[in-house]
Structures are given as structure tokens and as C-alpha cells.
Design a protein around this motif. Structure first.
Motif, PDB file in Angstrom:
ATOM      1  N   GLU A 143       5.125  -5.872 -19.104  1.00  0.00           N
ATOM      2  CA  GLU A 143       5.725  -5.047 -17.859  1.00  0.00           C
ATOM      3  C   GLU A 143       5.906  -6.033 -16.664  1.00  0.00           C
ATOM      4  OE1 GLU A 143       4.216  -1.984 -14.554  1.00  0.00           O
ATOM      5  OE2 GLU A 143       2.763  -2.478 -16.319  1.00  0.00           O
TER       6      GLU A 143
ATOM      7  N   TRP B  85       9.201  -8.358 -16.886  1.00  0.00           N
ATOM      8  CA  TRP B  85      10.413  -7.756 -17.066  1.00  0.00           C
ATOM      9  C   TRP B  85      10.415  -7.282 -15.460  1.00  0.00           C
ATOM     10  CZ3 TRP B  85      14.591  -8.138 -19.685  1.00  0.00           C
ATOM     11  CH2 TRP B  85      14.338  -8.487 -21.168  1.00  0.00           C
ATOM     12  N   ARG B  86       9.608  -7.067 -14.983  1.00  0.00           N
ATOM     13  CA  ARG B  86       9.539  -6.631 -13.464  1.00  0.00           C
ATOM     14  C   ARG B  86      10.113  -7.706 -12.444  1.00  0.00           C
ATOM     15  NH1 ARG B  86       5.753  -5.704  -8.964  1.00  0.00           N
ATOM     16  NH2 ARG B  86       6.128  -4.041  -7.698  1.00  0.00           N
TER      17      ARG B  86
ATOM     18  N   TYR C  52      13.643  -8.413 -13.333  1.00  0.00           N
ATOM     19  CA  TYR C  52      14.619  -7.363 -12.725  1.00  0.00           C
ATOM     20  C   TYR C  52      14.494  -7.831 -10.938  1.00  0.00           C
ATOM     21  CZ  TYR C  52      15.993  -3.219 -10.474  1.00  0.00           C
ATOM     22  OH  TYR C  52      16.498  -2.222  -9.757  1.00  0.00           O
TER      23      TYR C  52
ATOM     24  N   ALA D  41      14.577   0.258  -8.613  1.00  0.00           N
ATOM     25  CA  ALA D  41      13.452   0.694  -9.073  1.00  0.00           C
ATOM     26  C   ALA D  41      12.717   1.848  -8.653  1.00  0.00           C
ATOM     27  CB  ALA D  41      12.476  -0.582  -9.215  1.00  0.00           C
TER      28      ALA D  41
ATOM     29  N   LEU E  87       7.463   5.973 -13.993  1.00  0.00           N
ATOM     30  CA  LEU E  87       6.473   4.780 -14.332  1.00  0.00           C
ATOM     31  C   LEU E  87       4.909   5.559 -13.934  1.00  0.00           C
ATOM     32  CD1 LEU E  87       8.346   1.955 -12.889  1.00  0.00           C
ATOM     33  CD2 LEU E  87       8.064   2.293 -15.062  1.00  0.00           C
TER      34      LEU E  87
ATOM     35  N   ARG F  10       6.844  -0.750 -20.179  1.00  0.00           N
ATOM     36  CA  ARG F  10       7.553  -1.913 -20.700  1.00  0.00           C
ATOM     37  C   ARG F  10       9.006  -1.749 -20.862  1.00  0.00           C
ATOM     38  NH1 ARG F  10       2.865  -2.882 -24.921  1.00  0.00           N
ATOM     39  NH2 ARG F  10       1.624  -4.188 -23.679  1.00  0.00           N
TER      40      ARG F  10
ATOM     41  N   ARG G 226      10.964   0.530 -19.722  1.00  0.00           N
ATOM     42  CA  ARG G 226      11.373   1.369 -18.757  1.00  0.00           C
ATOM     43  C   ARG G 226      11.831   0.082 -17.597  1.00  0.00           C
ATOM     44  NH1 ARG G 226      14.569   5.206 -16.861  1.00  0.00           N
ATOM     45  NH2 ARG G 226      14.655   5.646 -14.794  1.00  0.00           N
ATOM     46  N   TRP G 227      10.976  -0.797 -17.526  1.00  0.00           N
ATOM     47  CA  TRP G 227      11.588  -2.094 -16.640  1.00  0.00           C
ATOM     48  C   TRP G 227      12.550  -2.818 -17.422  1.00  0.00           C
ATOM     49  CZ3 TRP G 227      10.935  -2.697 -11.987  1.00  0.00           C
ATOM     50  CH2 TRP G 227      10.024  -1.978 -11.405  1.00  0.00           C
ATOM     51  N   LYS G 228      12.675  -3.009 -18.996  1.00  0.00           N
ATOM     52  CA  LYS G 228      13.850  -3.838 -19.553  1.00  0.00           C
ATOM     53  C   LYS G 228      14.843  -2.807 -19.302  1.00  0.00           C
ATOM     54  CE  LYS G 228      12.920  -5.101 -23.587  1.00  0.00           C
ATOM     55  NZ  LYS G 228      12.322  -5.361 -24.929  1.00  0.00           N
TER      56      LYS G 228
ATOM     57  N   TYR H   1      16.550  -3.494 -16.114  1.00  0.00           N
ATOM     58  CA  TYR H   1      17.211  -4.674 -16.212  1.00  0.00           C
ATOM     59  C   TYR H   1      18.498  -4.764 -16.558  1.00  0.00           C
ATOM     60  CZ  TYR H   1      18.068  -9.642 -16.632  1.00  0.00           C
ATOM     61  OH  TYR H   1      18.929 -10.988 -16.390  1.00  0.00           O
TER      62      TYR H   1
END
Length: 384
Positions: free
Chosen positions: A46, A49-50, A53, A94, A101, A114, A116-118, A121
Motif C-alpha cells: 500500500e 504505491w502511495r 502516486y 486521493a 479506503l 493495495r 485502490r492506490w494502484k 496511480y
């Protein structure tokens, strides 16, 4: 050989592997994730990727382990040094998924977090690719205003528009229809601000007033009097409001009480735009750019020049200011170093609005009828 390397990496703690992977670009990260099931899981971390992003497209971005177990922190080193707590006028993409989230965390659904952040991006990368390849498409709202639209403000799927027809209208981007019309100003409305709760709208008008509206009841809940001429600049932060006017004055307000806390003489011509940097600091644009501290009222903290005509729009954060002017150019200022970085020249008429994001992508619009996209780190014109 690749399998042996993958097995060797798999023996390391996940936190160490994540720290190593943070130095890779996205294409390399995808290749590593395909090497084994274990690396695929770790590469979906997570916070990794955060970090990608938030820090993508920013130079010298690094991702390091903090002292607290199972926690990681982002360290960003750049000329403008963006971090997780970077301030800016534009809402971060975000934020629109924060509820989802939170729900996923409450349910312990790590995979949903996970992904969601992908997904965020990928969504932003897709949007940027569309901009740069000229694939972006415009959606035309139904015609509702009886005059030109001078300002827009957006939060999630709601857009507020201000017009010379003396009204403010609220639009639903999903249906592309007007859902509410706010009336009460006597003359043209030059600026509008849709607050984060979507229940409140602020408007600034040629009739010298600022009005606070309840969007649920479509009623005006407060009118602020004090300026003696048209109000152009307006920004809101944590219950406070700053306004700039043709009367050359800047006013700092407590929105809850409606009281003017501070009146500053801009000592210049019309104050066309203004924006908070933090609760005590804001920027104004007129003939030049001035940075003010509400605790020091007799003078500006910093003054920047660089335009040949008045400044029509600006955006600022703790590290930089970007301005657009009637001279058809934009200028980027380094707020920390106190100097001009570079001028952006590509329009043939006044720059009327601008907006940049955390990816250092700046979009400007002009009376010449065009949009332009710029790389904010080097001043390069990307598309027009």
C-alpha cells in the motif's frame, strides 16, 4: 539466474524488499512483480504505491524505512520539496477515495487498499497520457447562464460556476445538468469557492460583497460588507477568508462571525487574486506578487516581480508560486529561495486561469482560446 535472484530477495524481510523496490520506476516494478507470487504481493504494498502516486514525476524522490516497526515514511528531496503534507489549492485525487479506503481498513481488506492506490496511480497516468497525446475530451454542460462564466470551483462531482448574469449555479458532472441556482447578488459574480462539505458556497461580486450560501436550501446565510469596489480575489482556509478588490485593499475575515479581522492596503492597483498558503500566510496578485503574514500588517513579507502587466491568477504552496498575467505569460517563483525560476511563454493573449498538481503538471488557459500543459520543474511546454 532470474529465479535465483528472486529466491534470494524473498529471504529478506518485506520491509527491506519494499525499500529496495521503491528505487524502481513503474515499468521495472511491474517486471519484478511478475517474477514470483511473493514479489507480486510485496510489490503491491500500500505505502509503496502511495509513494509512487504522490511522488511520481518529482525528482530525487526516495522511500525510506522509519524507526517505527511496520511503518514507512516518504522523504522527498527536490527544489520544491513536496511531501505528504504539501499544501495547495487544488484537491488531491486521493481525497476522493478516502471513505472507501477507511472502509477497507475497517474490514481488514488489505488487498482492496493495495488495489485502490494502484488504481489511483493508473487513473492519473491515464489522464496525463490523454492530455499529452491530445486525447482529452470535453463534455458540454447544458446552457443555463445568461452571461459569460468568470469562475469555476469543483469538489468531487459538483461544480459551481459564477457568471456576469449575477447568479451562481451548481452542476452535477455525472448528469451534466444544473441542479441549483443561487440568486442575490446585484451585479456580476467574479469568483466562487465551493467548500469541501459541498453544503457551502462562497461568492464574490462586483456589488462589493461576499456571500455565503447554503447549497441545500439555496439561501444566502451571510453577507460580508467592507470592500468599496468589485471583489475579484478570494480564498478560504480553516474558517478564515481572504479577499482582494479593485479598491486595492485586502481583507482577512472570520467566516463564522462575519467579522473583518484585518484590512491591508495592497499599495498597488486592483488585487486580482489571492490564496492562503497556511493559516497565517497568504499570497496576493496585482501589479506584482506579495506574500503576507497576518501577524505583520504594515508590509509584505516578500515581493516578487517579473510580469509586464497585472497578475490575473495564481496558485501557491509553501515552496513555490505560479502566476498568470494579462501579459500572456506565466512565471514560476521559488518561495524558499525568494527568486524567479522561469517564465512560461506560449500564449498569445492573457492567461486567465491555471492549475498544477503533485505531478508537477501545470495547465494554463488563455483568452487566445487555448489550453497549454507545462512541465513545472523545467518550464517545458508539453502540449498546446
Amino acid at each position: 539466474m532470474q529465479e535465483e535472484g528472486a529466491r534470494a530477495v524473498e529471504k529478506l524481510p518485506d520491509e527491506v524488499v519494499v525499500a529496495i523496490l521503491s528505487f524502481l520506476d513503474v515499468c521495472s516494478l511491474v517486471q519484478v512483480a511478475a517474477a514470483s507470487h511473493h514479489l507480486h504481493r510485496v510489490a503491491s504494498d500500500e505505502m509503496l504505491w502511495r509513494a509512487l502516486y504522490i511522488c511520481s514525476s518529482l525528482p530525487e524522490a526516495t522511500f525510506e524505512l522509519s524507526r517505527e516497526p511496520n511503518r514507512r515514511a516518504i522523504r522527498v528531496g527536490t527544489t520544491f520539496e513536496y511531501g505528504l503534507n504539501c499544501l495547495g489549492s487544488g484537491a488531491i485525487d486521493a481525497m476522493t477515495c478516502s471513505t472507501e479506503l477507511d472502509q477497507a481498513r475497517a474490514m481488514g481488506d488489505r488487498e482492496a487498499i493495495r488495489q485502490r492506490w494502484k488504481s489511483l496511480y493508473q487513473r492519473r497516468a491515464h489522464s496525463q497520457r490523454n492530455w499529452r497525446q491530445g486525447l482529452a475530451k470535453a463534455s458540454l454542460m447544458e446552457k443555463s447562464h445568461a452571461g459569460p462564466v468568470f469562475a469555476l470551483s469543483m469538489w468531487e462531482n459538483i461544480v459551481a460556476s459564477a457568471s456576469s448574469d449575477r447568479t451562481i449555479k451548481l452542476w452535477d458532472t455525472a448528469s451534466q445538468r444544473c441542479v441549483s441556482t443561487l440568486t442575490g447578488h446585484q451585479y456580476a459574480v467574479w469568483n466562487v469557492k465551493l467548500l469541501g462539505d459541498v453544503d457551502t458556497v462562497l461568492s464574490a461580486s462586483d456589488d462589493t460583497t461576499v456571500k455565503c450560501w447554503n447549497t441545500q436550501s439555496s439561501t444566502c446565510t451571510r453577507t460580508l460588507h467592507g470592500h468599496t469596489s468589485a471583489i475579484w480575489g478570494m480564498d478560504y482556509l480553516n474558517g478564515k477568508l481572504v479577499t482582494g478588490s479593485t479598491d486595492t485593499k485586502i481583507r482577512h475575515w472570520d467566516l463564522e462571525t462575519g467579522k473583518c479581522l484585518l484590512r491591508i492596503s495592497g499599495k498597488q492597483e486592483t488585487v486580482w487574486c489571492c490564496q492562503f498558503i497556511d493559516c497565517n500566510t497568504f499570497v496576493s496578485g496585482g501589479r506584482d506578487v506579495r506574500v503576507w503574514d497576518v501577524r505583520i500588517t504594515d508590509r509584505a513579507k516578500t515581493t516578487f516581480s517579473g510580469h509586464l502587466d497585472a497578475i490575473r491568477c495564481l496558485q501557491a504552496d509553501p515552496y513555490r508560486i505560479v502566476t498568470g498575467s494579462y501579459d500572456s505569460s506565466s512565471v514560476v517563483y521559488d518561495l524558499v529561495a525568494g527568486k524567479n525560476m522561469f517564465a512560461l511563454k506560449g500564449h498569445s493573449d492573457s492567461v486567465t486561469t491555471l492549475q498544477y498538481n503533485r505531478s508537477a503538471m501545470l495547465v494554463t488557459s488563455s483568452f487566445d482560446g487555448t489550453f497549454a500543459e507545462w512541465n513545472l520543474l523545467n518550464g517545458e511546454l508539453i502540449t498546446k
